[in-house]
Design an enzyme around this catalytic site. Sequence first.
Site, PDB file in Angstrom:
ATOM      1  N   GLU A  58       0.839  -1.208   0.000  1.00  0.00           N
ATOM      2  CA  GLU A  58       0.000   0.000   0.000  1.00  0.00           C
ATOM      3  C   GLU A  58       0.873   1.256   0.000  1.00  0.00           C
ATOM      4  O   GLU A  58       0.591   2.230  -0.703  1.00  0.00           O
ATOM      5  CB  GLU A  58      -0.905   0.028   1.236  1.00  0.00           C
ATOM      6  CG  GLU A  58      -1.924  -1.096   1.306  1.00  0.00           C
ATOM      7  CD  GLU A  58      -1.408  -2.338   2.025  1.00  0.00           C
ATOM      8  OE1 GLU A  58      -0.196  -2.647   1.921  1.00  0.00           O
ATOM      9  OE2 GLU A  58      -2.225  -2.998   2.669  1.00  0.00           O
ATOM     10  N   CYS A  89      -2.434  -3.464   7.161  1.00  0.00           N
ATOM     11  CA  CYS A  89      -1.922  -3.379   8.531  1.00  0.00           C
ATOM     12  C   CYS A  89      -2.330  -2.019   9.107  1.00  0.00           C
ATOM     13  O   CYS A  89      -2.777  -1.121   8.379  1.00  0.00           O
ATOM     14  CB  CYS A  89      -0.405  -3.547   8.543  1.00  0.00           C
ATOM     15  SG  CYS A  89       0.504  -2.125   7.905  1.00  0.00           S
ATOM     16  N   CYS A  92      -0.713   1.052   7.482  1.00  0.00           N
ATOM     17  CA  CYS A  92      -1.210   1.344   6.127  1.00  0.00           C
ATOM     18  C   CYS A  92      -2.632   1.897   6.160  1.00  0.00           C
ATOM     19  O   CYS A  92      -3.005   2.692   5.298  1.00  0.00           O
ATOM     20  CB  CYS A  92      -1.108   0.110   5.236  1.00  0.00           C
ATOM     21  SG  CYS A  92       0.600  -0.182   4.715  1.00  0.00           S
TER      22      CYS A  92
HETATM   23  N1  THU Z   1       2.208  -6.473   4.037  1.00  0.00           N
HETATM   24  C1  THU Z   1       1.786  -5.575   3.081  1.00  0.00           C
HETATM   25  O1  THU Z   1       2.469  -5.305   2.097  1.00  0.00           O
HETATM   26  N2  THU Z   1       0.587  -4.986   3.279  1.00  0.00           N
HETATM   27  C2  THU Z   1      -0.247  -5.230   4.321  1.00  0.00           C
HETATM   28  O2  THU Z   1      -1.278  -4.595   4.442  1.00  0.00           O
HETATM   29  C3  THU Z   1       0.086  -6.265   5.295  1.00  0.00           C
HETATM   30  C4  THU Z   1       1.463  -6.794   5.214  1.00  0.00           C
HETATM   31  C5  THU Z   1       3.503  -7.106   3.852  1.00  0.00           C
HETATM   32  C6  THU Z   1       4.564  -6.646   4.803  1.00  0.00           C
HETATM   33  C7  THU Z   1       5.515  -7.798   4.788  1.00  0.00           C
HETATM   34  O3  THU Z   1       6.402  -7.640   3.690  1.00  0.00           O
HETATM   35  C8  THU Z   1       4.630  -9.010   4.516  1.00  0.00           C
HETATM   36  O4  THU Z   1       3.403  -8.491   4.060  1.00  0.00           O
HETATM   37  C9  THU Z   1       4.391  -9.887   5.730  1.00  0.00           C
HETATM   38  O5  THU Z   1       3.982  -9.152   6.801  1.00  0.00           O
END
Ligand code: THU
Length: 133
Positions: A58, A89, A92
């Site tokens: 994101e 998360c 984000c």
């Molecule tokens: N991750 C994202 O890119 N976006 C999210 O909303 C949740 C998590 C990624 C971060 C990390 O590289 C991987 O997912 C595992 O946590």
Amino acid sequence: MTPPLTPAIAEQLRRVLVNAHAPYSGVHVAAAVEGVDGRLHLGVNVENAAYPQGVCAEASAISDMVTHGGRAIRRVYLASNLPGFIWPCGGCRQKIFEFAEPGCEVVSVTAEGEEERHTIEELLPLGFRLAPR
Ligand code: THU
């Protein structure tokens, strides 16, 4: 009335998902940020051996939007290689909130093509702002 996820956007998410750099978690995430101007900005997660330096999909997509002059998000699409739906998360959610138009939707898409959507206000109630709009 919720617009259907266009096959073209799902296809673009799938196309970039393989480019995620996630050698540590193995979790590939792709995001597409749709600006109010209709432009689509793609991003994937980019992990780093110094773990906290990793960037979420994101954040990558929002950076691309801002780089190209965009400032307002209408919709965010997400896909991952995890089973089921993926949701942003906490960090984000705040990053999306910063640029979200009221009612901005986050649409999660599974590998099977199912989708579920929630507004950013549902995902981040009472989100933090320095100044009211
Ligand atoms: N991750 C994202 O890119 N976006 C999210 O909303 C949740 C998590 C990624 C971060 C990390 O590289 C991987 O997912 C595992 O946590």
